[in-house]
Write an enzyme that holds these catalytic residues in place. Structure first.
Site, PDB file in Angstrom:
ATOM      1  N   HIS A   1      -5.830   2.709   1.611  1.00 30.99           N
ATOM      2  CA  HIS A   1      -5.121   3.917   2.064  1.00 30.99           C
ATOM      3  C   HIS A   1      -5.762   4.556   3.296  1.00 30.99           C
ATOM      4  O   HIS A   1      -5.081   4.884   4.266  1.00 30.99           O
ATOM      5  CB  HIS A   1      -5.071   4.965   0.947  1.00 30.99           C
ATOM      6  CG  HIS A   1      -4.544   4.439  -0.356  1.00 30.99           C
ATOM      7  ND1 HIS A   1      -3.565   3.484  -0.427  1.00 30.99           N
ATOM      8  CD2 HIS A   1      -4.856   4.735  -1.643  1.00 30.99           C
ATOM      9  CE1 HIS A   1      -3.290   3.223  -1.705  1.00 30.99           C
ATOM     10  NE2 HIS A   1      -4.069   3.960  -2.458  1.00 30.99           N
TER      11      HIS A   1
ATOM     12  N   ASP B   1       0.892  -1.157   0.000  1.00 29.29           N
ATOM     13  CA  ASP B   1       0.000   0.000   0.000  1.00 29.29           C
ATOM     14  C   ASP B   1       0.928   1.204   0.000  1.00 29.29           C
ATOM     15  O   ASP B   1       1.635   1.443   0.983  1.00 29.29           O
ATOM     16  CB  ASP B   1      -0.868  -0.004   1.264  1.00 29.29           C
ATOM     17  CG  ASP B   1      -1.839   1.165   1.271  1.00 29.29           C
ATOM     18  OD1 ASP B   1      -1.439   2.256   0.831  1.00 29.29           O
ATOM     19  OD2 ASP B   1      -2.978   0.985   1.704  1.00 29.29           O
ATOM     20  N   HIS B   2       0.969   1.934  -1.111  1.00 27.00           N
ATOM     21  CA  HIS B   2       2.023   2.942  -1.222  1.00 27.00           C
ATOM     22  C   HIS B   2       1.888   4.061  -0.184  1.00 27.00           C
ATOM     23  O   HIS B   2       2.822   4.816   0.038  1.00 27.00           O
ATOM     24  CB  HIS B   2       2.123   3.500  -2.649  1.00 27.00           C
ATOM     25  CG  HIS B   2       1.055   4.484  -3.007  1.00 27.00           C
ATOM     26  ND1 HIS B   2      -0.203   4.112  -3.394  1.00 27.00           N
ATOM     27  CD2 HIS B   2       1.064   5.838  -3.026  1.00 27.00           C
ATOM     28  CE1 HIS B   2      -0.922   5.201  -3.654  1.00 27.00           C
ATOM     29  NE2 HIS B   2      -0.169   6.262  -3.437  1.00 27.00           N
TER      30      HIS B   2
HETATM   31  C1  BG6 Z   1      -4.267   4.899  -5.878  1.00 21.58           C
HETATM   32  C2  BG6 Z   1      -5.671   5.013  -6.416  1.00 21.58           C
HETATM   33  O1  BG6 Z   1      -4.118   3.739  -5.106  1.00 21.58           O
HETATM   34  O2  BG6 Z   1      -3.984   6.032  -5.071  1.00 21.58           O
HETATM   35  C3  BG6 Z   1      -5.808   6.278  -7.225  1.00 21.58           C
HETATM   36  O3  BG6 Z   1      -5.971   3.884  -7.210  1.00 21.58           O
HETATM   37  C4  BG6 Z   1      -5.404   7.472  -6.396  1.00 21.58           C
HETATM   38  O4  BG6 Z   1      -7.130   6.426  -7.712  1.00 21.58           O
HETATM   39  C5  BG6 Z   1      -4.038   7.259  -5.770  1.00 21.58           C
HETATM   40  O5  BG6 Z   1      -5.380   8.600  -7.251  1.00 21.58           O
HETATM   41  C6  BG6 Z   1      -3.718   8.356  -4.778  1.00 21.58           C
HETATM   42  O6  BG6 Z   1      -2.378   8.270  -4.391  1.00 21.58           O
HETATM   43  P1  BG6 Z   1      -1.600   9.547  -3.911  1.00 21.58           P
HETATM   44  O7  BG6 Z   1      -0.273   9.031  -3.453  1.00 21.58           O
HETATM   45  O8  BG6 Z   1      -1.519  10.475  -5.075  1.00 21.58           O
HETATM   46  O9  BG6 Z   1      -2.427  10.132  -2.803  1.00 21.58           O
END
Ligand code: BG6
Length: 511
Positions: A259, A196-197
């Protein structure tokens, strides 16, 4: 020295970590966006920080007809200009090999076995393999099964084999459970790295340090002092090129079980007994399990969904969601979701957590705000008050990475007046930190075998357990009034009403 950082902190920042041990990284779906935008720049940053093993190679696997050189050029196209044509980039560029193949075809995997044997001999990668599934989710189980059948998942003679699985991990509880069963029939849980990034973001990791390395916050981090918690995850982008995927998923599935639940669990968990992977993840899992599942009646009262119509983002006209490429013109998919959840445990009983996340909102902004209770007795109630609210602790995740605490202060002058002021800390100002992709720490942790920042099977399923009842009710009761918010706004008015009913409001986010 960076402004504000002490000499010893500066020292710490420059201390190199230990490079990971020899390994080959196999990226499935290597010709896709994730590889060039995130994985390759992150690997390069690791190389610059001397954290990438010297005996390292990337083998890209994808359907596309590409030569070795084409793959290398494609993969490295997003390296910063300043990073090109350097000694480091030359070394790095030579680490990319390509293997064309279909994930459904067993011969792709037997070719891979041979290729990796040669790689081990030539580059001394030691038979340690990191498989990264940067593919569409429908291939996850298939690839893992093929790896098993080809003997590539066997850990023998001290060699390790790990598999990183991207999101979305399932599309509801049942499919997540099925996927877990499928991959666990081949791999041991310790070999599975569900990514989960958000856990790669500095400020997200800093929630743990902030809470558990400071003695002053934990005593007040509970129902006695906290009135409620808000988590806002707002994006200004629409669905970009991903209309096809998104129109089937919707914001709730796309953002909340993963997230948003990470942000919530790190904010609400108990102190782990150590910083060992399972000690931390056990506490996260416990708090996710303590979230009261909503019944159908509650779903109607404490959840809000929205879809954007056309509007203005940074003064530019943007189309409605239904006019985006890949999206049905009658789509009923939500691009915004807000909900109120309760956590059933001693620390949080009676403290609502309000969550909202959406696309095409007024600002790109992710934050967690702890709203403390007011003083039990207002002795300054007759003093003119400017913008005074109860104390708030704001943990900003992006775009700025910052923490600020607001409190009441006397406004200078002969007449007693009270106003709100802030004490704040910003990562970039204090640490002069370089901008990372967030994937560096996650890739490095996979290579050194530290799964703390990855989700266990039970955590993923717990996230879906929260979201499933909402998906069920939303499915049987299609939205009546979509689109219901303009692009460039803060979402549908029902999201404000959700808090107004509890005599609260969303924290105002200023540009
Ligand atoms: C991804 C989603 O996991 O996270 C996207 O699939 C979203 O829809 C993105 O835009 C958001 O990531 P960050 O790091 O830009 O908040």
């Amino acid at each position: 020295m960076s402004a504000g950082a002490t000499a010893s902190q500066e020292n710490l920042l420059q201390q190199p970590g230990k490079a990971a041990g020899p390994c080959a990284m196999v990226i499935f779906g290597a010709s896709g966006d994730l590889t060039k935008r995130k994985l390759v720049p992150a690997l390069f940053n690791l190389a610059k920080a001397n954290l990438l093993p010297k005996n390292f190679i990337v083998v890209g696997v994808a359907h596309d007809e590409l030569t070795q050189e084409q793959f290398r050029d494609q993969a490295t196209q997003f390296l910063a200009t300043a990073d090109r044509n350097t000694e480091a980039s030359d070394w790095f560029g030579q680490r990319f090999l390509y293997e064309r193949g279909s994930f459904a075809d067993a011969s792709t995997f037997s070719l891979l076995v041979d290729r990796l044997k040669k790689v081990d001999e030539e580059f001394k990668t030691g038979g340690n393999y990191l498989f990264y599934l940067a593919t569409a989710p429908r291939f996850f189980a298939q690839i893992v099964q093929q790896l098993g059948a080809a003997g590539l998942s066997n850990e023998e003679q001290g060699r390790w084999r790990r598999v990183v699985i991207e999101k979305p991990f399932g599309s509801d509880l049942e499919s997540a459970q099925t996927l877990n069963r499928q991959i666990k029939s081949v791999l041991a849980e310790r070999q599975i790295y569900r990514i989960d990034h958000y856990l790669g973001k500095e400020t997200v990791q800093n929630i743990l340090v902030f809470r558990f390395d400071n003695a002053i916050f934990e005593p007040i981090w509970n129902r006695r002092y906290i009135d409620h918690v808000q988590i806002t995850n707002a994006e200004t982008v629409g669905v970009e090129q991903r209309g096809g995927y998104f129109d089937n998923a919707g914001t709730l599935r796309d953002m909340v079980p993963n997230h948003v639940m990470q942000l919530l669990s790190l904010t609400a968990m108990e102190a782990p007994v150590s910083f060992q992977a399972d000690a931390v993840r056990n506490e996260q899992a416990k708090v996710l399990h303590a979230i009261q599942p909503l019944d159908s009646e509650e779903v109607l009262h404490v959840t809000v969904r929205g879809q954007y119509g056309e509007g203005l983002i940074a003064d530019q006209k943007v189309p409605a969601y239904r006019a985006e490429p890949g999206v049905s013109p009658e789509s009923r998919t939500e691009t915004f979701a807000a909900l109120k959840l309760n956590i059933d445990n001693w620390r949080w009983a009676g403290v609502p957590f309000y969550l909202r996340t959406g696309k095409r909102m007024a600002e790109r902004h992710t934050e967690i705000t702890i709203h403390f209770k007011r003083t039990p007795f207002a002795i300054f109630q007759h003093a003119p008050v400017r913008k005074l609210h109860a104390n708030q602790l704001v943990i900003q995740i992006q775009p700025a990475e910052a923490i600020s605490l607001s409190f009441g202060a006397k406004i200078p002058g002969p007449v007693l007046r009270v106003g709100s002021v802030d004490m704040s800390f910003e990562y970039t100002k204090y640490f002069k930190a370089e901008a990372y992709t967030g994937y560096e720490v996650l890739l490095y942790d996979c290579m050194i075998g530290d799964p703390t920042l990855f989700q266990r099977a039970d955590m993923v399923e717990a996230g879906w357990r929260v979201v499933d009842p909402i998906l069920d009710v939303w499915k049987v009761l299609p939205p009546r009034r979509f689109p219901n918010y303009a692009a460039g706004s803060w979402g549908p008015k029902e999201a404000d009403e959700l808090l107004a009913r509890d005599e609260r409001e969303w924290r105002k986010i200023e540009p």
